[in-house]
Design a protein around this motif. Structure first.
Motif, PDB file in Angstrom:
ATOM      1  N   ILE A 172     -70.566 -80.051 -42.728  1.00 38.25           N
ATOM      2  CA  ILE A 172     -71.646 -80.654 -41.942  1.00 38.25           C
ATOM      3  C   ILE A 172     -72.967 -80.020 -42.350  1.00 38.25           C
ATOM      4  O   ILE A 172     -73.085 -78.807 -42.415  1.00 38.25           O
ATOM      5  CB  ILE A 172     -71.382 -80.510 -40.422  1.00 38.25           C
ATOM      6  CG1 ILE A 172     -72.476 -81.194 -39.606  1.00 38.25           C
ATOM      7  CG2 ILE A 172     -71.214 -79.079 -40.019  1.00 38.25           C
ATOM      8  CD1 ILE A 172     -72.183 -81.264 -38.120  1.00 38.25           C
ATOM      9  N   LYS A 232     -79.290 -92.566 -38.167  1.00 34.93           N
ATOM     10  CA  LYS A 232     -79.092 -92.630 -39.609  1.00 34.93           C
ATOM     11  C   LYS A 232     -80.416 -92.905 -40.306  1.00 34.93           C
ATOM     12  O   LYS A 232     -80.729 -92.310 -41.312  1.00 34.93           O
ATOM     13  CB  LYS A 232     -78.078 -93.719 -39.951  1.00 34.93           C
ATOM     14  CG  LYS A 232     -77.777 -93.833 -41.421  1.00 34.93           C
ATOM     15  CD  LYS A 232     -76.733 -94.890 -41.668  1.00 34.93           C
ATOM     16  CE  LYS A 232     -76.408 -94.971 -43.151  1.00 34.93           C
ATOM     17  NZ  LYS A 232     -75.430 -96.021 -43.410  1.00 34.93           N
ATOM     18  N   LEU A 269     -70.796 -89.397 -35.587  1.00 32.56           N
ATOM     19  CA  LEU A 269     -70.228 -88.162 -36.117  1.00 32.56           C
ATOM     20  C   LEU A 269     -69.067 -87.757 -35.232  1.00 32.56           C
ATOM     21  O   LEU A 269     -69.233 -87.582 -34.032  1.00 32.56           O
ATOM     22  CB  LEU A 269     -71.257 -87.029 -36.082  1.00 32.56           C
ATOM     23  CG  LEU A 269     -72.419 -87.103 -37.027  1.00 32.56           C
ATOM     24  CD1 LEU A 269     -73.371 -85.942 -36.750  1.00 32.56           C
ATOM     25  CD2 LEU A 269     -71.937 -87.050 -38.460  1.00 32.56           C
ATOM     26  N   TYR A 271     -68.148 -75.153 -37.299  1.00 32.91           N
ATOM     27  CA  TYR A 271     -68.595 -76.019 -38.385  1.00 32.91           C
ATOM     28  C   TYR A 271     -68.841 -75.192 -39.638  1.00 32.91           C
ATOM     29  O   TYR A 271     -69.417 -74.127 -39.577  1.00 32.91           O
ATOM     30  CB  TYR A 271     -69.921 -76.689 -38.037  1.00 32.91           C
ATOM     31  CG  TYR A 271     -69.955 -77.406 -36.736  1.00 32.91           C
ATOM     32  CD1 TYR A 271     -69.167 -78.520 -36.522  1.00 32.91           C
ATOM     33  CD2 TYR A 271     -70.793 -76.985 -35.721  1.00 32.91           C
ATOM     34  CE1 TYR A 271     -69.220 -79.203 -35.331  1.00 32.91           C
ATOM     35  CE2 TYR A 271     -70.846 -77.662 -34.525  1.00 32.91           C
ATOM     36  CZ  TYR A 271     -70.067 -78.766 -34.335  1.00 32.91           C
ATOM     37  OH  TYR A 271     -70.114 -79.441 -33.164  1.00 32.91           O
ATOM     38  N   HIS A 306     -77.915 -81.981 -34.279  1.00 37.51           N
ATOM     39  CA  HIS A 306     -77.686 -83.036 -33.294  1.00 37.51           C
ATOM     40  C   HIS A 306     -76.378 -82.844 -32.520  1.00 37.51           C
ATOM     41  O   HIS A 306     -75.971 -83.725 -31.777  1.00 37.51           O
ATOM     42  CB  HIS A 306     -77.673 -84.403 -33.978  1.00 37.51           C
ATOM     43  CG  HIS A 306     -79.019 -84.838 -34.435  1.00 37.51           C
ATOM     44  ND1 HIS A 306     -79.528 -84.499 -35.663  1.00 37.51           N
ATOM     45  CD2 HIS A 306     -79.976 -85.549 -33.819  1.00 37.51           C
ATOM     46  CE1 HIS A 306     -80.731 -84.996 -35.782  1.00 37.51           C
ATOM     47  NE2 HIS A 306     -81.029 -85.643 -34.682  1.00 37.51           N
ATOM     48  N   THR A 307     -75.753 -81.707 -32.679  1.00 34.80           N
ATOM     49  CA  THR A 307     -74.477 -81.481 -32.000  1.00 34.80           C
ATOM     50  C   THR A 307     -74.669 -80.833 -30.629  1.00 34.80           C
ATOM     51  O   THR A 307     -75.692 -80.215 -30.353  1.00 34.80           O
ATOM     52  CB  THR A 307     -73.549 -80.573 -32.839  1.00 34.80           C
ATOM     53  OG1 THR A 307     -74.142 -79.283 -32.958  1.00 34.80           O
ATOM     54  CG2 THR A 307     -73.272 -81.166 -34.204  1.00 34.80           C
ATOM     55  N   THR A 326     -75.917 -89.668 -34.186  1.00 34.88           N
ATOM     56  CA  THR A 326     -77.052 -89.149 -34.912  1.00 34.88           C
ATOM     57  C   THR A 326     -77.778 -90.300 -35.583  1.00 34.88           C
ATOM     58  O   THR A 326     -77.144 -91.104 -36.260  1.00 34.88           O
ATOM     59  CB  THR A 326     -76.577 -88.148 -35.984  1.00 34.88           C
ATOM     60  OG1 THR A 326     -75.801 -87.151 -35.342  1.00 34.88           O
ATOM     61  CG2 THR A 326     -77.749 -87.502 -36.682  1.00 34.88           C
ATOM     62  N   ASP A 362     -79.064 -80.944 -40.808  1.00 36.41           N
ATOM     63  CA  ASP A 362     -79.619 -82.039 -40.009  1.00 36.41           C
ATOM     64  C   ASP A 362     -78.596 -82.595 -39.028  1.00 36.41           C
ATOM     65  O   ASP A 362     -78.921 -82.879 -37.883  1.00 36.41           O
ATOM     66  CB  ASP A 362     -80.141 -83.157 -40.904  1.00 36.41           C
ATOM     67  CG  ASP A 362     -81.401 -82.753 -41.658  1.00 36.41           C
ATOM     68  OD1 ASP A 362     -82.089 -81.819 -41.206  1.00 36.41           O
ATOM     69  OD2 ASP A 362     -81.682 -83.370 -42.692  1.00 36.41           O
ATOM     70  N   ASP A 363     -77.348 -82.746 -39.476  1.00 32.27           N
ATOM     71  CA  ASP A 363     -76.303 -83.227 -38.578  1.00 32.27           C
ATOM     72  C   ASP A 363     -75.972 -82.182 -37.521  1.00 32.27           C
ATOM     73  O   ASP A 363     -75.776 -82.505 -36.357  1.00 32.27           O
ATOM     74  CB  ASP A 363     -75.039 -83.596 -39.357  1.00 32.27           C
ATOM     75  CG  ASP A 363     -75.219 -84.858 -40.185  1.00 32.27           C
ATOM     76  OD1 ASP A 363     -76.072 -85.692 -39.814  1.00 32.27           O
ATOM     77  OD2 ASP A 363     -74.517 -84.998 -41.190  1.00 32.27           O
ATOM     78  N   TYR A 364     -75.914 -80.915 -37.929  1.00 29.12           N
ATOM     79  CA  TYR A 364     -75.595 -79.842 -36.986  1.00 29.12           C
ATOM     80  C   TYR A 364     -76.611 -79.783 -35.851  1.00 29.12           C
ATOM     81  O   TYR A 364     -76.256 -79.582 -34.690  1.00 29.12           O
ATOM     82  CB  TYR A 364     -75.543 -78.497 -37.719  1.00 29.12           C
ATOM     83  CG  TYR A 364     -75.440 -77.317 -36.788  1.00 29.12           C
ATOM     84  CD1 TYR A 364     -74.322 -77.147 -35.978  1.00 29.12           C
ATOM     85  CD2 TYR A 364     -76.458 -76.385 -36.710  1.00 29.12           C
ATOM     86  CE1 TYR A 364     -74.228 -76.077 -35.107  1.00 29.12           C
ATOM     87  CE2 TYR A 364     -76.369 -75.309 -35.847  1.00 29.12           C
ATOM     88  CZ  TYR A 364     -75.260 -75.155 -35.047  1.00 29.12           C
ATOM     89  OH  TYR A 364     -75.178 -74.095 -34.188  1.00 29.12           O
ATOM     90  N   TYR A 399     -77.437 -96.268 -36.143  1.00 32.36           N
ATOM     91  CA  TYR A 399     -76.761 -95.008 -35.868  1.00 32.36           C
ATOM     92  C   TYR A 399     -75.485 -94.893 -36.670  1.00 32.36           C
ATOM     93  O   TYR A 399     -74.831 -95.874 -36.980  1.00 32.36           O
ATOM     94  CB  TYR A 399     -76.403 -94.891 -34.384  1.00 32.36           C
ATOM     95  CG  TYR A 399     -77.570 -94.580 -33.521  1.00 32.36           C
ATOM     96  CD1 TYR A 399     -77.888 -93.266 -33.198  1.00 32.36           C
ATOM     97  CD2 TYR A 399     -78.375 -95.579 -33.012  1.00 32.36           C
ATOM     98  CE1 TYR A 399     -78.967 -92.964 -32.409  1.00 32.36           C
ATOM     99  CE2 TYR A 399     -79.461 -95.290 -32.214  1.00 32.36           C
ATOM    100  CZ  TYR A 399     -79.758 -93.977 -31.920  1.00 32.36           C
ATOM    101  OH  TYR A 399     -80.826 -93.675 -31.139  1.00 32.36           O
ATOM    102  N   ARG A 400     -75.147 -93.658 -36.985  1.00 32.79           N
ATOM    103  CA  ARG A 400     -73.821 -93.396 -37.529  1.00 32.79           C
ATOM    104  C   ARG A 400     -73.139 -92.478 -36.522  1.00 32.79           C
ATOM    105  O   ARG A 400     -73.784 -91.715 -35.822  1.00 32.79           O
ATOM    106  CB  ARG A 400     -73.879 -92.763 -38.908  1.00 32.79           C
ATOM    107  CG  ARG A 400     -74.483 -91.385 -38.909  1.00 32.79           C
ATOM    108  CD  ARG A 400     -74.562 -90.875 -40.318  1.00 32.79           C
ATOM    109  NE  ARG A 400     -75.666 -89.929 -40.351  1.00 32.79           N
ATOM    110  CZ  ARG A 400     -75.739 -88.928 -41.171  1.00 32.79           C
ATOM    111  NH1 ARG A 400     -74.808 -88.727 -42.054  1.00 32.79           N
ATOM    112  NH2 ARG A 400     -76.760 -88.122 -41.140  1.00 32.79           N
TER     113      ARG A 400
END
Length: 100
Positions: free
Chosen positions: A30, A6, A15, A25, A37-38, A4, A33-35, A12-13
């Protein structure tokens, strides 16, 4: 493992998100915003787009469509594709969010 962004500079970081139907989840673990990108969200999104023939359900436009949450789940990954999500074009999506 999903990557994802950063920051806008391209860093990038990583996850490490393990998902299975028995333990989806949680919003505490989480953020939205992170979700988004899953792999799970990408699959749900694609399923909704196919159901709507890649067209906005409000105006019928096929230009710049997105999948909008009608209802936010308590646990990410448990959305019902048919009742919790809808395909909207950018204009209709913006109108919905501006009413909130």
């Amino acid at each position: 493992m999903d990557k994802t962004p950063k920051e806008p500079n391209g860093n990038y970081r990583v996850l490490y998100v393990h998902w299975n139907p028995a333990k989806p989840y949680t919003s505490a673990k989480i953020g939205e915003d992170d979700y988004l990108h899953t792999r799970v969200w990408r699959e749900l999104r694609e399923e909704r787009l196919k159901l709507d023939d890649y067209k906005c359900k409000k105006c019928g436009s096929a230009y710049n469509v997105a999948v909008h949450h009608l209802y936010y789940p308590d646990v990410w990954g448990t959305e019902d594709v048919e009742t919790d999500l809808i395909t909207l074009c950018e204009n209709c999506h913006s109108r919905i969010h501006s009413k909130r």
